[in-house]
Design a protein around this motif. Structure first.
Motif, short mmCIF file in Angstrom:
data_model
loop_
_atom_site.label_atom_id
_atom_site.label_comp_id
_atom_site.label_asym_id
_atom_site.label_seq_id
_atom_site.Cartn_x
_atom_site.Cartn_y
_atom_site.Cartn_z
N UNK A 43 -8.48 -20.54 2.90
CA UNK A 43 -7.51 -20.55 4.01
C UNK A 43 -6.48 -21.67 3.85
N UNK A 44 -6.95 -22.85 3.43
CA UNK A 44 -6.02 -23.97 3.37
C UNK A 44 -5.28 -24.06 2.03
N UNK A 45 -5.89 -23.57 0.96
CA UNK A 45 -5.27 -23.74 -0.36
C UNK A 45 -4.75 -22.41 -0.90
N UNK A 46 -5.66 -21.44 -1.00
CA UNK A 46 -5.35 -20.22 -1.72
C UNK A 46 -4.32 -19.35 -0.98
N UNK A 47 -4.51 -19.19 0.33
CA UNK A 47 -3.61 -18.31 1.08
C UNK A 47 -2.17 -18.80 1.08
N UNK A 48 -1.92 -20.08 1.39
CA UNK A 48 -0.53 -20.54 1.34
C UNK A 48 0.06 -20.41 -0.06
N UNK A 49 -0.79 -20.72 -1.07
CA UNK A 49 -0.33 -20.60 -2.45
C UNK A 49 0.07 -19.16 -2.76
N UNK B 29 -13.02 -13.34 7.45
CA UNK B 29 -12.57 -13.62 8.82
C UNK B 29 -11.52 -14.71 8.83
N UNK B 30 -11.74 -15.75 8.05
CA UNK B 30 -10.83 -16.89 8.10
C UNK B 30 -9.53 -16.58 7.36
#
Lengths: 540, 377
Positions: B207-213, B302-303
């Protein structure tokens, strides 16, 4: 034997060609590492390295490698390089290469030249078919180097000529938009091509044939194992790195600095103050902490173990020692394995439907304990059963020959001998359930950021009452928090619910770290126990 | 009900008669006092269970009776009590699986009934859950279609399997056949620890690293892609595949491998032409179990996903992520009640039944392989 003499002779100059092939593998490895670094934005593709633009550098290296590998294959075919290839590179390689070239041909035809479905389909079939023929029909040295090398040459040429440059974008044109950008495409193509070329070069290094295949395959298998370990290491290291500042925020040592605790009537102050694990969340706290969640996790684990271990070990004893191997044990085995693979969210649903209405009609610690106990149960049964089956039958026979009853044999021979296995299994199982979020989400989740006063105190919560069931414990029937749930709720919570926490990002990472420490702690202990007992068994 | 052939029926009857005879012998031999004790304990436990099911406040009384009776039995007649108690635990293990089945089916029924569609005058319950594609629990017409979530689960599972199956089997080969002892001692616990990392931590990092990337790399509007959820879930299913496949490869008799090596093959030739074909069914069971893990994985999905049920456009657009069956349950259980809650249970039933079938299928395959290899020895 003539062949033996011949191979003795050629082994002189193979060392030279081997060195060339090994160098090619080395360059491919550097290229692979470089493309990974570009993918994770450690180096950007718009940079220049020693005056050369990054993309051009990658392209040139690919060109060089591709030409090198093709040259090796052709040289081997023409007899300049001594190898012992087979008549064909084999069907697997042929299918793989034709698939790759099918995609390449199709993409170039449809995207670059804008051909219609029939057009690009035809081109794709032609390139795929050609790749198949080139791989499968000629001798192995050509078949396994030419398709790989040419792909690298093609990709290198595209990069060098700037057809795909840093500003390149391929918009997929979908309603929910997505596009391939150069920052992703160039490193991925480079990494893929360098892998292919490395495989080809490794085969050449082995001189093709059975040995060449062996070397090529081992390269990929070793790389796979290495990357799995690297991913693991990265995950853990990253969490530790991000979590440490928050975890040790405000840590101080010294007599009387910590909070006071009353245990068995004695009140003492801890010699250290570690706010993150000793505080809850409150407006006036200097440093907020996750004490209620830690206490919740500890009680959850205790409850689940108390429920699942007697049941699980008992069931394992019955099906290994008492029941005759037949229909009944089969059913039990299928049921336990089925339970083991049941998704955790289904256990949560079950807890919501079965336990919550029957235990105070609300989410509660007890419901969470039992739900996790249900999850732990199959693991205990499976590992205990395996451990008991591993106890040699001679032990049982020797005991039975002494004239003792079956239960005495089980109690004094089988269970002690199986104990290491059972304990290891339980510890590993506990590690698994301690990190589970989904079941407790549905059965015991409480507030997002509980204050320190909401720390569960199960021991102090027991009280006797006059009506059935005569004993009650309101602490057990309260919703509370646990580490995994706390992390989840911190991720999804809105701003208002966690407004007391100043540095929410740091707090989240610290929570993730402490959860990781707790869970991996169980795993480390479990694995260490197994090694200890195994070594002890080997020494005896 | 099918009518059993005569022979089978005869066998069954004979078996039943044997069982009854054994039971009668057992009762004759046992000490009557011990028998009374365990009977009291069993009946009390049964009563406690019934009381618990019926949400009775009197549940504690029979439970205490059970504790007292079995405690007495433990000190006076340990042999029989232990046997009965272990039988009880076994039965309760099976019972739990049965209870899960019954309870989630019962809770799921209202929505299944609500979604009845009449085809040619024949009402088929639950059909509309699968032919409609709208999930709109609030605005009328109220529809609970599970198609978007099934689509999401299928996409995620395919991607996860594409990650976990080849890498997992290769890693299993490495561990079981290739790695030197010292390397194995490092890699094997490493894989186990990979299994130990809690799913919410994977989800958090995703959620914090992969998705924004991913949003940045693919110019996606917003966050959440099936592709990267699939990759993360694949990573989580990997240890399952590795450990089960490694067991399968280890169970290939050493004599088969040595025989091949004695013919002068390389290690790799032995692996591809002897070990892997012999262990093929075990390895495919490992992949099946991995698929089961991937289907049931909840927190990462979910996240990382958007949590807005709907199909992606086009259907194969993996750069967009709406909802999976698991994330639907985890994200909506809080504010759902009535039919919507029941619809979540339908999702649970689909998950449970699918994974149960995968589990039973892989067990069947493994049992067959064991039999085959056992016979070959």
């Amino acid at each position: 034997m003539a062949g033996a003499v011949e191979s003795e002779l050629v082994s002189e100059d193979t060392s030279e060609t081997e060195a060339v092939a090994a160098a090619a593998v080395g360059v491919a490895a550097i290229l692979f590492a470089l493309s990974l670094a570009a993918l994770f934005e450690l180096v950007t593709i718009t940079d220049t390295l020693a005056g050369v633009p990054m993309v051009a550098l990658l392209g040139a290296l690919l060109l060089l490698l591709g030409l090198g590998v093709v040259g090796f294959g052709v040289g081997s075919r023409l007899g300049y390089v001594a190898t012992n290839p087979r008549p064909s590179a084999g069907l697997v390689a042929a299918v793989a290469f034709s698939g790759i070239w099918f995609v390449v041909g199709g993409l170039v035809a449809s995207q670059t030249f804008g051909l219609g479905t029939i057009g690009w389909g035809g081109v794709a079939f032609v390139t795929g078919g050609l790749a198949f023929a080139v791989t499968a029909l000629p001798r192995e040295d050509i078949g396994s180097t030419l398709p790989a090398g040419l792909l690298a040459v093609f990709a290198g040429a595209v990069f060098v000529t700037g057809l795909i440059g840093p500003g390149w974008v391929w918009d997929l044109g979908w309603e929910q938009s997505a596009s391939f950008n150069a920052e992703f495409t160039i490193p991925v193509i480079t990494a893929f091509c360098s892998l292919l070329v490395a495989w080809g070069a490794a085969k050449s290094y082995g001189g093709f044939g059975a040995r060449g295949r062996h070397v090529g395959a081992y390269l990929l298998v070793y790389l796979n194992a290495l990357s799995i370990i690297a991913v693991l290491f990265l995950l853990v290291a990253f969490t530790v790195f991000k979590g440490l500042p928050g975890l040790f925020n405000g840590l101080s040592f010294g007599l009387g600095t910590g909070p006071e605790t009353t245990l068995f009537g004695f009140t003492f102050a801890w010699p250290l103050s570690w706010p993150f694990v000793m505080n809850g969340v409150a407006l006036l706290n200097d440093v907020n902490g996750v004490l209620p969640a830690i206490a919740g996790t500890i009680w959850l684990v205790i409850g689940a173990v108390l429920f699942a271990v007697p049941l699980g070990v008992g069931a394992a004893v019955f099906i290994t020692e008492y029941a005759e191997h037949g229909r009944f044990t089969q059913v039990v085995e299928i049921a336990t394995n089925g339970l083991w693979s049941t998704p955790s969210i289904v256990f949560g649903l079950f807890g919501l439907a079965f336990l919550v209405p029957r235990l105070g009609n609300g989410k509660s610690l007890l419901a969470g304990m039992l739900t996790l106990g249900f999850m732990l149960l199959p693991l205990v049964v499976i590992t205990s059963r395996e451990a008991m089956l591993a106890v040699p039958d001679e032990y049982r026979d020797a005991s039975a020959a002494l004239g003792v009853t079956k239960w005495q044999t089980i109690r004094s021979i089988v269970l002690p001998a199986a104990l290491p296995g059972i304990v290891t299994g339980i510890i590993l199982g506990v590690g698994r359930i301690a990190g589970e979020t989904a079941p407790i989400l549905l059965t015991m989740s409480g507030s997002v950021a509980p204050p320190g006063s909401q720390t569960v105190d199960v021991i102090g919560g027991f009280q006797f009452i006059s009506s059935p069931p005569f004993v009650e414990n309101p602490e057990l029937l309260q919703a509370t928090s646990a580490l995994p749930y706390q992390l989840y709720s911190l991720i999804t919570a809105g701003v208002g619910q966690s407004s007391n926490i100043a540095n929410i990002e740091q707090f989240r990472w610290a929570t993730a770290l402490i959860l990781l420490v707790v869970v991996l702690g169980f795993y480390a202990v479990g694995i260490a126990t197994r090694y200890y007992f195994r070594r002890k068994l080997q020494h005896e | 009900m099918t009518i059993l052939p005569d022979k089978d029926a005869g066998d069954l009857r004979a078996a039943a008669r044997r069982e009854v005879q054994r039971g009668r012998d057992f009762v004759d031999e046992a000490d009557p006092e011990a028998l009374v004790t365990v009977t009291v304990a069993s009946v009390a436990l049964l009563a406690a269970f019934v009381g618990f099911l019926a949400v009775s406040s009197l549940t504690a009384i029979p439970f205490v009776v059970f504790l007292v009776a079995s405690g007495y039995g433990w000190f006076r007649h340990q042999e029989l009590t232990a046997r009965v108690l272990t039988l009880t635990t076994t039965v309760s293990t099976i019972l739990i699986l049965g209870l899960i089945l019954v309870f989630i089916f019962v809770e799921a029924w209202p929505t299944v009934e609500y979604a009845t569609v009449t085809v040619f005058g024949l009402p088929i319950p639950g059909l509309r859950l699968f032919i409609d594609t709208r999930w709109s629990p609030v605005s009328p017409p109220i529809r609970y279609s599970l198609v978007p979530m099934i689509h999401g689960t299928v996409l995620v599972t395919i991607i996860a399997t594409a990650v976990a199956a080849p890498l997992g089997v290769a890693a299993a080969l490495f561990l079981s056949e290739i790695a030197p002892r010292a390397v194995r001692e490092v890699v094997k616990p490493g894989v186990e620890i990979l299994a130990g990392i809690p799913s919410i931590v994977y989800g958090f990092i995703g959620f914090t690293i992969l998705s924004p990337w991913a949003s940045d790399q693919f110019s996606i509007v917003g966050q959440g892609t099936y592709l990267f959820v699939g990759v993360v879930v694949g990573l989580m299913a990997l240890p399952t595949v590795v450990s089960v496949a490694e067991d399968a490869l280890n169970s290939v008799p050493e004599s088969m491998k040595s025989g091949s090596l004695a013919l002068g093959t390389t290690d790799w030739q032995t692996m591809t032409s002897i070990t892997l074909p012999a262990a093929f069914s075990g390895v495919s069971a490992a992949v099946l179990l991995g698929v089961g893990r991937a289907i049931g994985e909840t927190m990462a999905a979910t996240v990382m996903l958007r949590g807005s049920p709907g199909l992606t456009k086009p259907l194969y657009n993996v750069f967009y992520g709406n909802d999976t069956l698991t994330s639907l349950i985890a994200a909506n259980y809080g504010d759902a009640d009535g039919l919507q809650l029941s619809a979540l249970f339908v999702a649970g039933v689909i998950l449970f039944v699918t994974v149960l079938f995968l589990s039973i299928g892989s067990q069947y395959i493994e049992a067959r392989m064991r039999k085959k290899l056992g016979g070959a020895e």
